[in-house]
Design an enzyme around this catalytic site. Structure first.
Site, mmCIF file in Angstrom:
data_model
loop_
_atom_site.group_PDB
_atom_site.id
_atom_site.type_symbol
_atom_site.label_atom_id
_atom_site.label_comp_id
_atom_site.label_asym_id
_atom_site.label_seq_id
_atom_site.Cartn_x
_atom_site.Cartn_y
_atom_site.Cartn_z
ATOM 1 C CG ASP A 51 -1.946 -1.091 1.127
ATOM 2 O OD1 ASP A 51 -2.534 -1.366 0.203
ATOM 3 O OD2 ASP A 51 -2.220 -1.682 2.180
ATOM 4 N NE ARG A 76 -17.990 -7.507 -23.084
ATOM 5 C CZ ARG A 76 -17.822 -8.962 -23.132
ATOM 6 N NH1 ARG A 76 -16.527 -9.175 -22.704
ATOM 7 N NH2 ARG A 76 -18.706 -9.887 -23.631
#
Length: 352
Positions: free
Chosen positions: A131, A166
Site C-alpha cells: 500500500d 466494453r
C-alpha cells in the site's frame, strides 16, 4: 526476526540484507526466526537460522518465516486462555537473551513494535506493504512489485476491452489509501481512477465514459481501489456507513460502480479483481535492490547498537526514522498532490 501482517514481495530479500550485513562483520551472531509473525513471539514458536537459510532467497516471494495478523487493538487483551500477550512477548525476548528484535511489517505491525519499544525492548523495523502508506518513508518494499502486477492486469484488459467495446473495471488492493491504484492506473492508461481519498460522484464517472464514447472510443477502463467510496457514503458517520454495508448486496465497491454505470448508460460493464496476485510472485528488480539496501542499513544499526528506529527512505536516501514518529500514522494521497493534478491534466477522471 519476524514478519507480521499481510505478506508481500521482497520480505525475504530484506531479511537477507540484514543477515548478510551482520555476518560480513561478525561471526559471533545467533539468529532466531519467529514463526507466523507476532504469534511466534507470543507463543515461543521459533527456529534457529544460519547463513544457509538466507541463501537463494533474494528472488523468492512471500516470507520464509510465515506471517499472521495480530491486531494492535487486541494486543492488550488476554488470549482465549488468559495469556497476557505483551508480557509473553517480553518474556520470550528475555528468555532467549536477545540483543534486539527486527520486525518487518506495515502500519499495525509498527504500532505493536513501538509498544514493545516503550516496554523496554530493543527494536528495529523495516517498512513492508504493497500500500506504500507508512509514515516516515517515501517508499515501502513490495509496493513497486504490486504496481507492476496491477499494471499488467490493466494492460491485459485493454485488448479485450477494445475488442468488445466494453467498460472494464479493474479492482486494485488498497482499503484506506490509493497509492497502488493511482500508480497502476496511470501506468496502465486507465481513463478513470477511484481512490479512497477522493470520494466519487457516479454521475461524474458516467460523464467521463460518455465523453470518451462521443469522441469515438469504444471502451473505457477504470482502476478502482477496493476502498473507494462515493460522496454519499463519505458523508455518513462511521456507524451509519457500517449499517449500510451490512445490507449492501454487492461483493465489493467495483461491482456496485459497475451496476450503476450499466444502469445509467446501458453499456456493458465487466469487473476484474486480481486480488492476492498483487502480493505474490517474485519481487521486481527495484524491490530486490531497495529491500537489500534497507536490510543492510538495519544490519548496520544492529552492529552499532542503535535501536528504536524504522529504516526508511526519503529523498532517494536511506534514513533512520524514530519509531515513535511512525506508529499510528498513515501516509495518504492528498487530493491536491502533484501526481493527482498531473493525472487530471492527462485527462484522467477521479469521479470528483
Amino acid at each position: 526476526m519476524l514478519t507480521s501482517g499481510g505478506d508481500c514481495q521482497a520480505l525475504n530479500a530484506a531479511m537477507r540484507g540484514v543477515v548478510k550485513t551482520i555476518m560480513n562483520c561478525s561471526d559471533d551472531v545467533e539468529i532466531y526466526g519467529f514463526l507466523e509473525g507476532y504469534k511466534g513471539l507470543i507463543y515461543g514458536k521459533f527456529k534457529m537460522l544460519t547463513s544457509s537459510d538466507f541463501s537463494g532467497i533474494l528472488t523468492k516471494g512471500g516470507t520464509i518465516l510465515g506471517s499472521s495478523r495480530v491486531p494492535f487493538k487486541t494486543i492488550r487483551e488476554p488470549d482465549a486462555n488468559g495469556l497476557d500477550k505483551v508480557e509473553a512477548m517480553k518474556q520470550n525476548y528475555y528468555k532467549l537473551q536477545l540483543d534486539c528484535l527486527v520486525i518487518l511489517g506495515g502500519n499495525g505491525t509498527h504500532k505493536t513494535a513501538n509498544l514493545l519499544r516503550e516496554e523496554g525492548l530493543n527494536i528495529i523495523t523495516l517498512p513492508k506493504t504493497i500500500d506504500n502508506d507508512l509514515w516516515g518513508t517515501d517508499m515501502t518494499f513490495g509496493f513497486q512489485s504490486a504496481v507492476d502486477i496491477a499494471t499488467n492486469a490493466i494492460d491485459c484488459i485493454h485488448t479485450t476491452a477494445e475488442s468488445h467495446g466494453r467498460v472494464f473495471i479493474v479492482e486494485v488492493m488498497g482499503h484506506k489509501v490509493g497509492w497502488l491504484t493511482l500508480n497502476a492506473g496511470m501506468a496502465g492508461g486507465a481513463d478513470v481512477i477511484l481512490i479512497p481519498e477522493i470520494p466519487y460522484d457516479i454521475d461524474k464517472i458516467t460523464e467521463a465514459i460518455q465523453k470518451r464514447a462521443d469522441r469515438g472510443s469504444r471502451f473505457t477502463i477504470l482502476a478502482v481501489a477496493e476502498g473507494a467510496i462515493s460522496k454519499e457514503d463519505a458523508a455518513l458517520s462511521k456507524k451509519e456507513y457500517r449499517e449500510k454495508q451490512k445490507n449492501n448486496p454487492y461483493p465489493s465497491v467495483s461491482y456496485e460502480v459497475a451496476a450503476k454505470i450499466q444502469e445509467k448508460t446501458g453499456m456493458e460493464v465487466r469487473v476484474t479483481v486480481p486480488g492476492h496476485m498483487q502480493r505474490g510472485g517474485s519481487p521486481c528488480p527495484y524491490d530486490r535492490v531497495f529491500a537489500s539496501r534497507l536490510g543492510s542499513e538495519a544490519g548496520r544499526l544492529i552492529l552499532e547498537g542503535q535501536y528504536g528506529f524504522m529504516v526508511g527512505y526519503r529523498n532517494r536516501e536511506v534514513v533512520r526514522v524514530p519509531l515513535e514518529d511512525v506508529a499510528g500514522k498513515l501516509k495518504s494521497v492528498s487530493p491536491d498532490a502533484s501526481i493527482v493534478q498531473e493525472a487530471k491534466a492527462l485527462g484522467i477522471s477521479f469521479g470528483d
